[in-house]
Design an enzyme around this catalytic site. Sequence first.
Site, PDB file in Angstrom:
ATOM      1  N   ASP A 118      -2.687  -7.771  -5.315  1.00 35.90           N
ATOM      2  CA  ASP A 118      -3.070  -6.610  -4.535  1.00 35.90           C
ATOM      3  C   ASP A 118      -3.637  -5.501  -5.410  1.00 35.90           C
ATOM      4  O   ASP A 118      -3.312  -5.409  -6.590  1.00 35.90           O
ATOM      5  CB  ASP A 118      -1.825  -6.086  -3.812  1.00 35.90           C
ATOM      6  N   HIS A 176      -8.386  -1.527   0.273  1.00 31.61           N
ATOM      7  CA  HIS A 176      -7.342  -2.517  -0.027  1.00 31.61           C
ATOM      8  C   HIS A 176      -8.076  -3.799  -0.380  1.00 31.61           C
ATOM      9  O   HIS A 176      -9.005  -4.179   0.319  1.00 31.61           O
ATOM     10  CB  HIS A 176      -6.474  -2.839   1.201  1.00 31.61           C
ATOM     11  N   GLN A 213       0.917 -10.956  -3.335  1.00 32.01           N
ATOM     12  CA  GLN A 213      -0.502 -10.636  -3.225  1.00 32.01           C
ATOM     13  C   GLN A 213      -1.014 -10.181  -4.583  1.00 32.01           C
ATOM     14  O   GLN A 213      -0.315  -9.474  -5.298  1.00 32.01           O
ATOM     15  CB  GLN A 213      -0.704  -9.485  -2.230  1.00 32.01           C
ATOM     16  N   HIS A 238      -5.208  -1.212  -4.739  1.00 35.15           N
ATOM     17  CA  HIS A 238      -5.703  -0.174  -3.839  1.00 35.15           C
ATOM     18  C   HIS A 238      -6.594   0.762  -4.623  1.00 35.15           C
ATOM     19  O   HIS A 238      -6.199   1.251  -5.683  1.00 35.15           O
ATOM     20  CB  HIS A 238      -4.526   0.544  -3.188  1.00 35.15           C
ATOM     21  N   ARG A 278       7.536 -11.123   5.055  1.00 33.80           N
ATOM     22  CA  ARG A 278       7.250 -10.974   6.482  1.00 33.80           C
ATOM     23  C   ARG A 278       7.975 -12.048   7.254  1.00 33.80           C
ATOM     24  O   ARG A 278       8.023 -13.195   6.824  1.00 33.80           O
ATOM     25  CB  ARG A 278       5.736 -11.105   6.726  1.00 33.80           C
ATOM     26  N   CYS A 337       0.789  -1.233   0.000  1.00 33.07           N
ATOM     27  CA  CYS A 337       0.000   0.000   0.000  1.00 33.07           C
ATOM     28  C   CYS A 337       0.823   1.287   0.000  1.00 33.07           C
ATOM     29  O   CYS A 337       0.492   2.203  -0.749  1.00 33.07           O
ATOM     30  CB  CYS A 337      -1.063   0.017   1.091  1.00 33.07           C
ATOM     31  N   LYS A 344     -12.290  -5.184   7.798  1.00 34.85           N
ATOM     32  CA  LYS A 344     -12.184  -5.903   6.533  1.00 34.85           C
ATOM     33  C   LYS A 344     -13.248  -6.982   6.396  1.00 34.85           C
ATOM     34  O   LYS A 344     -13.861  -7.399   7.373  1.00 34.85           O
ATOM     35  CB  LYS A 344     -10.793  -6.520   6.398  1.00 34.85           C
TER      36      LYS A 344
END
Length: 682
Positions: free
Chosen positions: A413, A544, A411, A415, A393, A364, A498
């Site tokens: 991902d 997200h 991900q 946004h 991570r 993000c 979420k």
Amino acid sequence: MIDITLPDGTVNQYSEEITAGEIVDDIYGRKHGCIAASVNGEERDFSFVIADLENIGGTCSASVDGIKTDSDAGMHILRHSAAHLLAQAVMEIYPDAKPTIGPAIERGFYYDFDMEPIGESDLRTIQKKMSQLARQNLSVERVECSDEELENLFASNPYKMEIISDKVEDGSGSTIYKQGEWYDLCLGPHVASTAKLMNVKLTSISTAYWRGDQSRQQLMRIYGIVEPSKDALKETLQRIEEAKKRDHRKLGKDLQLFHIDEEVGQGLILWTPRGAAVRQELQDFILVELRRQGYYQVFTPHIGKLDLYRKSGHFPYYQDSQYPALVERDLMKKLADEDCSCGELSNLMSAGDIEGYLLKPMNCPHHIKIYDSQPRSYRNLPLRLAEFGTVYRWEQSGEISGMTRVRGFTQDDAHLFVTEEQIAKEVLGCIEIVQIIFKTLGMDDYRVRVGLRDPDSDKYVGEGEKWDKAEAACRTAALSLGVPFTEEEGEAAFYGPKIDFVVKDVIGREWQLGTVQVDYNLPERFDLTYTGPDGQPHRPVMIHRAPFGSMERFCGVLIEHFAGKFPTWLSPTQVHVITISEKHNLWAQEVISALVEAGVRVEADMSDATVGKKIRTHRKMQPNYMVILGDEEVEKKTVSLRGRNNEQVNGMPIGEFIEKLTAEIQSKDLQLTLTPKTEKQD
RNA sequence: GCCACUGUGGCAUAGCGGUAUUGCACCUCAUUGGUAAUGAGGAGGUCGUGAGUUCAAUUCUCACCAGUGGCUCCA
């Protein structure tokens, strides 16, 4: 006399001494198969005397029914009772052990003991003892106890004493359940006799902390399953065995989908060609959907400055679960010359006194910077930025598992930067993608979780008012989904609530896959704005979302979902070409070229093994179709097909084959269409 | 990170204080074979890594690494 309403609605009169069990006997006869009773909808022991109901007088009534093991409630009671039996057996073998808690769980039960460590081999002894106790047909008795009595009974067990002081209200007393010499603090209800607990299997042994608190006593936990009959137990054990065969860690190896190498590092996935093919198909699939919904694709680097993540909050919030930051060589050298220890270095970083680079734990901040790279107007919103972004991570070593919990993952991902009015519609769009994915893949066994903040925790950023709005948005979106969902406090991200799509793996562990998060906070932290119709700056809201979640985790779950038998469009190899003898290799080459030309993933076996042997060997890799080529096919320029479903179609012209195959691939059909299952006559 | 258990050629396994068994896969030769194992031969492992005990360790001890089952955690 008491009026009792029976399940069929009729009302019978019974004497005041009547027990729930006697009524169940009366309703269903002696061999009723019930293990407990339901009185006014509440679960009760068979020994429960109806007249003991609070507020019941001579004229009052109650409704009574039996509880069978075909219901969740019934199995829960059976499992809970089995946990008691386990504790009784353990206490007979290890008199010094201190029992703590032993609940029923989704697939069985466990009991935690403070005791000397035992091993797997001890389970057999314990299980034997349990069978013995079950055969003794001990009656399970409920006994009311005063506070004093409880304290006397459990004085030697600090764990029970802690439960009593926490859970039992002063002066109210509680109940114990007794079977033989053994007794346990418990509210019940339970089965009436240990004879109901004949079919038990202790499955594993492990450790847990008292009350889940790492700083407290470590306990031995024994897991088991129980079923109402021998056959049911056998069936359950078989099902567990079957499930283990679908384990993506095993299939991943057998089918050569991915590799994890000690020398590369724990929790780091190497996608082998076959696995990469699956992932690429999934990515291509979703990209089409993203374009349709007006997303833009972006690419961002794998690292970013520490300050960026300080600002977003990721660094301070998750410092312990990130790879250590990278520091510039010269600075490192300078610090080393100053005898700076690692601890000091870490402190300097936390304090913001030195700069370094972080392997990105989230995409993000990078996407935020793209948003912020130019002035934005309400006319440009929503702005949807998508990236298959790989993040890193530092997960705890004990947590890492196969592809589902890893240290580096990608991900899918994106946004979305939106105005407040646009939130609802955009969240729905995100959810729609998740649903398209699940539907296309035939994954209908998932649950939806709305993760809200934990009101008692201070780990969240931002003001309550913004959270309220964001949570309301999530709730509204979930409601409009039309599927059941649960709201769970404490499951939110630190920056916002979420909506998660959660599925289970073969061993019952739940994994969050798709996720949609509404975030009022990061735009605030980064001071993002857009110009509104009024010419004034306004704050956008961020959404997200990652429909697959992580490609690694999703593929892991997908392998188990299909048990390694992928539909043709996803399959690592769609066709294996097998020749009957070397004479047919030339035609095989032509067939292969045609398939490759058509974009089909194909493999060939032109070795001199027999056909039966080749089929046997190749079946293990689960191709959707095997193409068998011999004299006839060469002569007529055809192929003979053998589907993964063991059905055959012979003599199909090559053109027709490729046409039908590519059609099947394009349709993303979950079934084989070229060799459909024939109706077998019984 | 914590606890318990496990770690033998690509995969699956046997074994043990004296350098290792079997099957599949692989390679070679013979066989040219129609839908779940043709035959014969061959190559491949210093038994997770390191240290210690011992005349000798894959086998015992310790540390580390990795895996498994849990606990805790999961942006």
